[in-house]
Design a protein around this motif. Sequence first.
Motif, PDB file in Angstrom:
ATOM      1  N   ARG A  39       0.845  -1.231   0.057  1.00 25.90           N
ATOM      2  CA  ARG A  39       0.044  -0.012  -0.038  1.00 25.90           C
ATOM      3  C   ARG A  39       0.837   1.194   0.241  1.00 25.90           C
ATOM      4  O   ARG A  39       0.546   2.374  -0.262  1.00 25.90           O
ATOM      5  N   GLY A  66      -6.645   7.461   3.527  1.00 22.02           N
ATOM      6  CA  GLY A  66      -7.300   8.165   2.513  1.00 22.02           C
ATOM      7  C   GLY A  66      -6.169   8.152   1.406  1.00 22.02           C
ATOM      8  O   GLY A  66      -6.319   9.173   0.576  1.00 22.02           O
ATOM      9  N   ALA A 119      -7.133  12.100   2.223  1.00 24.30           N
ATOM     10  CA  ALA A 119      -8.379  12.655   2.729  1.00 24.30           C
ATOM     11  C   ALA A 119      -9.375  11.385   3.229  1.00 24.30           C
ATOM     12  O   ALA A 119      -9.655  10.531   2.432  1.00 24.30           O
ATOM     13  N   THR A 120      -9.457  11.337   4.446  1.00 24.76           N
ATOM     14  CA  THR A 120     -10.472  10.228   4.968  1.00 24.76           C
ATOM     15  C   THR A 120     -11.310  10.682   6.102  1.00 24.76           C
ATOM     16  O   THR A 120     -11.165  11.547   6.666  1.00 24.76           O
ATOM     17  N   LEU A 148      -8.258   5.405  -2.473  1.00 20.57           N
ATOM     18  CA  LEU A 148      -9.008   5.693  -3.808  1.00 20.57           C
ATOM     19  C   LEU A 148      -8.187   6.546  -4.837  1.00 20.57           C
ATOM     20  O   LEU A 148      -8.525   6.449  -5.845  1.00 20.57           O
ATOM     21  N   LYS A 201     -12.231   8.152   8.086  1.00 22.45           N
ATOM     22  CA  LYS A 201     -12.354   7.042   8.884  1.00 22.45           C
ATOM     23  C   LYS A 201     -11.453   7.515  10.011  1.00 22.45           C
ATOM     24  O   LYS A 201     -10.602   8.497  10.221  1.00 22.45           O
ATOM     25  N   PHE A 220     -19.574   2.696  -6.907  1.00 24.96           N
ATOM     26  CA  PHE A 220     -18.375   2.858  -7.535  1.00 24.96           C
ATOM     27  C   PHE A 220     -18.222   2.066  -8.802  1.00 24.96           C
ATOM     28  O   PHE A 220     -18.596   0.824  -8.941  1.00 24.96           O
TER      29      PHE A 220
HETATM   30  P1  ADP Z   1      -9.348   5.341   3.482  1.00 22.62           P
HETATM   31  O1  ADP Z   1     -10.274   4.200   3.046  1.00 22.62           O
HETATM   32  O2  ADP Z   1      -8.117   4.759   3.790  1.00 22.62           O
HETATM   33  O3  ADP Z   1      -9.832   6.235   4.226  1.00 22.62           O
HETATM   34  P2  ADP Z   1      -9.976   5.770   0.563  1.00 22.62           P
HETATM   35  O4  ADP Z   1      -9.357   6.580  -0.240  1.00 22.62           O
HETATM   36  O5  ADP Z   1     -10.145   4.431   0.323  1.00 22.62           O
HETATM   37  O6  ADP Z   1      -9.137   5.797   2.014  1.00 22.62           O
HETATM   38  O7  ADP Z   1     -11.391   6.422   0.960  1.00 22.62           O
HETATM   39  C1  ADP Z   1     -11.411   7.974   1.227  1.00 22.62           C
HETATM   40  C2  ADP Z   1     -12.606   8.313   1.942  1.00 22.62           C
HETATM   41  O8  ADP Z   1     -13.622   8.360   1.064  1.00 22.62           O
HETATM   42  C3  ADP Z   1     -12.905   7.453   2.956  1.00 22.62           C
HETATM   43  O9  ADP Z   1     -12.395   7.704   4.239  1.00 22.62           O
HETATM   44  C4  ADP Z   1     -14.460   7.428   3.153  1.00 22.62           C
HETATM   45  O10 ADP Z   1     -14.616   8.763   3.793  1.00 22.62           O
HETATM   46  C5  ADP Z   1     -14.933   8.046   1.726  1.00 22.62           C
HETATM   47  N1  ADP Z   1     -15.529   6.595   1.037  1.00 22.62           N
HETATM   48  C6  ADP Z   1     -14.849   5.826   0.213  1.00 22.62           C
HETATM   49  N2  ADP Z   1     -15.550   4.899  -0.288  1.00 22.62           N
HETATM   50  C7  ADP Z   1     -17.072   5.064   0.253  1.00 22.62           C
HETATM   51  C8  ADP Z   1     -18.326   4.396   0.180  1.00 22.62           C
HETATM   52  N3  ADP Z   1     -18.520   3.380  -0.580  1.00 22.62           N
HETATM   53  N4  ADP Z   1     -19.106   4.919   0.906  1.00 22.62           N
HETATM   54  C9  ADP Z   1     -19.047   6.158   1.580  1.00 22.62           C
HETATM   55  N5  ADP Z   1     -17.831   6.749   1.756  1.00 22.62           N
HETATM   56  C10 ADP Z   1     -16.755   6.282   1.182  1.00 22.62           C
END
Ligand code: ADP
Length: 677
Positions: free
Chosen positions: A523, A638, A628-629, A641, A631, A667
């Motif tokens: 990662r 973040g 940007a997250t 994606l 979580k 998605f």
């Molecule tokens: P991470 O999962 O490490 O936070 P990601 O780039 O995968 O990083 O996701 C970025 C943010 O996008 C997540 O923290 C979340 O807030 C939002 N997100 C991604 N996928 C979804 C989804 N299916 N539903 C709602 N929010 C999502």
Amino acid sequence: MHTILVAASLTLGLALCIMILFRSQFVPSDGLLLIGLLGLSAAELLNAQALASSADVLAFERWSLAAHGLAFWALAGFSLVYARILQPHSLSRFQLLLLTACAALPTLPLVLPAPSLFFAPALHAPWVIPLTRLGFYHQLGLLLAVLFSLYNLEGTLTSATHVKRWRIKFFVLGLMAMLASQLLVISEVLLYRELDLTLSPTRQIGFLLGVLLMGYSLATRGGEEKIVFSRRLAYKSLVLFAVGVYLVSIGLLGQAMRQFDDLNKSTVIMSLSLLGGVGVLTLFLSETVRRKVKTDMCKYFYKDKYDYRLQWLDFIRRLVDVGDLKDLYQAVLLGFCENLGMGQAALYLRDARTGSFEPIHQWEMGAANTPLPPDHPWCQPPSFAGEVSDLRHVPPPPPAPAASFLVPLMHGPLFEGFILLDHPFNSREAYDEEDFELMEALAHQATSAILLMRLADELSAAREMEAMGKVSAFVLHDLKNLVHTLSLIVENAKNYIQMPEFQQDMLEALDNSMSKMMALIHRLRGVPSSEALRCEDTDLLELARESSKSVPDGVLSVHGDSVPATVDRAEMSKVLVNLFRNAMEASQGNRPVEVEVGREGQPYVKVSDSGCGMDEEFIRKRLFVPFATTKDKGHGMGIGLYQSKQIVEAHGGRLMVESQPGRGSTFTVLLPDAQPS
Ligand code: ADP
């Protein structure tokens, strides 16, 4: 020597004519140039003939004068149209009148008999032909025509900018060199009222130089470039000024010669060349003289001391061409020094913590090395925003260095720093409101540039820190879990290492920890470029099924058709797993996540959940942005994606999202068709 010069002029002159004739875009104005060049060559040839045959000197010389006249007439016309965009009334009545009058230059020697132009040469000096009054006026006409052409060519050159100027510069300079050498000879003729045939090498050298420059320009920089001619610039002719000075000095020397009989012609030429040479050297070597000439010329010719537009552009150009803050400080100080004719400068900026003014950068002002405390007189905001302080008659309050001017750097009402200027190149230059205005304008520009670059530096440092913080929190979190598992194994191994079941469990746990570490490394590694992808033909449905094994059973429902695609399996699987995990976390594991594989024009994989969803602003501004997250710390970094989007795009595909807050998200990975093998 003379014959060689004539032969070289003729050959190269003809070569240039052929070059002009056969270049790709021959325009009518080139005809004028050809007449001019051929006329000059013919005049030289006739002149050489006159020198060679002492019997027909006057006849040859009359033809030579006519050829000169024709050449100057054509060149005057050429100088008015060359490289200029012509509109119906772009030639003024005065210019047309002058051109018409120039027609007399070739006509006079043709229609008048030789004795009305020249007296016969003396026997002891057959190469010197005294002029009659009419002959003298004819030479005066030639001088005016040359001057007119030089003036026009200079106007064309000063109106041209950047590439256009670059393209025509040597061509115009070449023509100007030719004309200037003619001007030198004609002024000599006027001074002594006699044609001296031995002066022709000066013209030929000028002609040769001109031909070479023009030929070089045509060969390497292409043809003419149309420019918008600016009358405003043309009025500021340097040529007129230089020729004026030259003619006055030659007149004075002529006068001196009459006073002192023993001064002969070559002495005059020698003194003139010496004077000219010394003058040019002083101009080029002395900053003081350069500054003085520049400002005085501006005052006399430009009305204002500065051409603000040029000064401003020069300064901005300096500020744009910098790499880092240090370069910027240097560019600011040099910009001030050169525009205002100063030899030393220093930049002080306010330290936000202590309130003192720190010496940040200096140019030739070694004494500017001590910070000035907040209560120092120079650290007090100016009474009028941005007002320059004239310190020329004020001793510097210690520990400040000596300076002539203090230019405050104001950001709105805030006094952010100042620039000290000292050591004017021209110590007697009267700096006044006009200079202060320029200083204030430059200071305004410098402040914005400095503050902006400092802010950008601070911001990127803060961003890096923030990103580092996030990455390390994430890595720390995973490492802590792994270390915890490993320490449990070590702890238990002390007692149970002999038991085969424990050994089996231990191996499994070690294997599991190792895969997690590998995943972590994976990662943190960057995204491969499209060339580095190891693409192969793959069944997307099968890939989705295999990737779904990375998430707990029963959460995903994978369905759809077997669709072929050409992808890097490992990288694409990373994308799918990330989408599955996000969908699962958004719906908190209690609502099913649908994974659909199919083809609608292009192969696709759709991952839909009925989780928390995202609002439109979050999608637009933050979703695909690294770090940007939403979580909790330790759960999301973040970058998933962000990386996924890069991987899909490296495959030539697109990653799209539709989402509604509270209702769920979909998605879609859209991929290009499988490449036929
Ligand atoms: P991470 O999962 O490490 O936070 P990601 O780039 O995968 O990083 O996701 C970025 C943010 O996008 C997540 O923290 C979340 O807030 C939002 N997100 C991604 N996928 C979804 C989804 N299916 N539903 C709602 N929010 C999502």
